[in-house]
Design an enzyme around this catalytic site. Structure first.
Site, mmCIF file in Angstrom:
data_model
loop_
_atom_site.group_PDB
_atom_site.id
_atom_site.type_symbol
_atom_site.label_atom_id
_atom_site.label_comp_id
_atom_site.label_asym_id
_atom_site.label_seq_id
_atom_site.Cartn_x
_atom_site.Cartn_y
_atom_site.Cartn_z
ATOM 1 N N GLY A 11 0.851 -1.192 0.000
ATOM 2 C CA GLY A 11 0.000 0.000 0.000
ATOM 3 C C GLY A 11 0.889 1.244 0.000
ATOM 4 C CD GLU A 168 -14.006 10.422 0.797
ATOM 5 O OE1 GLU A 168 -13.347 9.366 0.818
ATOM 6 O OE2 GLU A 168 -13.535 11.517 0.453
ATOM 7 C CG ASP A 295 -3.908 2.801 8.243
ATOM 8 O OD1 ASP A 295 -3.289 3.853 8.027
ATOM 9 O OD2 ASP A 295 -5.025 2.543 7.741
ATOM 10 C CB ALA A 311 -3.786 7.944 2.199
#
Ligand code: NAD
Length: 392
Positions: A11, A168, A295, A311
């Protein structure tokens, strides 16, 4: 002697640490291997759009092999099963194992169900491209089923959690569901979209004015907010709320909370509430050859509160972790972590959004916020492309 650097997770934190380490180390100095569960680097900040069919999968799932081609980073696709920090070895589900001298743990977060009965078994999540595809296909299937059955539960969509992920997603669904309904000959007036939030308000990180803006914009598109009402139980397709009321729905998407990766939490390094603790150089506080990004770690702000797992934090941690591993290998001075916050942007569907620009007090709403969110995504993509071309 050449060092073995192992990076777990592809990620934001993992990819950036691989690129950053490679920028500072030659192939003679270190081998870099990145292990990821799936073959792609997923732009998880855009998953809500994929979940509503508003973006192509290829825009949010970038093949790691292609991204890292010719960059002297080995990519292994596999599921990490055990991390042996004492023996410095990582084993995968397929029986293979990898030794390391230096390790980056960037395994992200998992959904937190808070032990709510029936929730995990009866809900969808939005943590990966596969999840987003599942939500989209499920939503379409429910509308299609409603066209045939007129079963109200098929036309009832419930989102649990009014943080950024939930809001969102609901924004995107509110924009896309009318079109999906038209496709299957369903009257959108029959559809109900509810967002359930335990706290008195959605998105408490924003000012009351921006929260109001988000609420009224989404209400105008048919979203009902059930705030101050925790989901307390889910029994099959019946969702029970704190005040005892029930909602019958064939679609519950749970976005009510995240927790650190359980693999990292249980591997034997020091943790705080399941997330790895780090020093100012992003090394594990118990294992200095282990660095953390994203995270799965917790970073405390100077006033003592943990930074939220975002992020932008993962990206910045990854860059520093890679550089500091290189410094550790070369016996050079490591840099300390001092994150920069550009702010928070929430999209509210295709054309609306809200945002607070980091530390400036400047707030955005409507098209400027929406465009800023798109620009921030483009900035990330151009940043990683820049690093790819810089990597030797
Ligand atoms: P979150 O933890 O921020 O929000 C979860 C929400 O669910 C909370 O408001 C919580 O009160 C609510 N909740 C918890 N239990 C509940 C219950 N039983 N019933 C109803 N509601 C309940 O989670 P998230 O939105 O997934 O965000 C996770 C992290 O990712 C955050 O740090 C966030 O800032 C970040 N994020 C950022 C963006 C962005 O920048 N646009 C987008 C998505 C996520």
């Amino acid at each position: 002697m050449r060092k073995e650097i192992l990076i777990l997770g592809g990620g934001y934190g993992g990819l950036l640490s691989a690129l950053s380490a490679r920028q500072h180390l030659t192939e003679d100095e270190a081998t870099i291997t990145l292990i990821n569960r799936v073959p792609s680097h997923q732009i998880i900040t855009e998953l809500h759009r994929l979940a509503a069919g508003n973006v192509a999968e290829k825009a949010v799932a970038l093949p790691l092999a292609k991204l890292l081609k010719g960059k002297s980073v080995n990519v292994v696709v596999g599921e990490v099963q055990t991390i042996d920090v004492a023996g410095k070895r990582v084993s995968l589900g397929d029986g293979t194992s990898y030794r390391y001298d230096n390790l980056v743990l960037a395994l992200g977060s998992e959904t937190n169900y808070f032990g709510i009965p029936g929730l995990q078994e009866n809900s969808l999540t939005l943590k990966s491209v596969a999840d987003a595809n599942r939500v989209f296909n499920h939503v379409k299937d429910r509308i299609k089923a409603y066209a045939a059955s007129k079963n109200k539960a098929d036309a009832t969509f419930v989102i649990g959690g009014g943080g950024l992920t939930g809001v969102e997603l609901v924004g995107e669904l509110a924009d896309e569901l009318p079109g999906i309904c038209r496709q299957y000959g369903v009257d959108f007036a029959d559809v109900s979209i509810s967002l359930v939030e335990a706290m008195p308000t959605i998105l408490p990180i924003f000012s009351p004015e921006l929260i109001q803006r988000a609420t009224s914009s989404l209400e105008a598109r048919g979203v009902e907010f059930l705030t101050g009402l925790a989901i307390t139980e889910v029994n099959g397709n019946v969702v029970t709320l704190k005040d005892g009321r029930t909602i019958e729905t064939n679609t519950l998407v749970w976005t009510g909370g995240v927790q650190g990766s359980s693999l990292v939490g249980s591997c034997g390094i020091e943790v705080n509430r399941g997330r790895a603790t780090v020093n100012e150089y992003l090394q594990s506080t118990s294992h200095p050859e282990v660095f953390l990004a994203g995270d799965c770690a917790v970073v405390f702000a100077p006033e003592g509160r943990p930074y939220p797992p975002t992020a932008q934090l993962a990206w910045q941690m990854g860059e520093l972790a890679g550089a500091n591993i290189a410094a550790q290998i070369k016996n050079a001075k490591m840099d300390t972590f001092s994150p920069v916050f550009s702010g928070t942007l929430a999209s509210l569907g295709r054309k609306d959004g809200i945002g607070a620009i980091g530390g400036s007090g400047i707030e955005l709403k409507g098209t400027p916020a929406s465009l800023m969110k798109k620009a921030s995504n483009a900035r990330y993509l151009s940043h990683i492309n820049g690093l790819f071309s810089l990597a030797y």
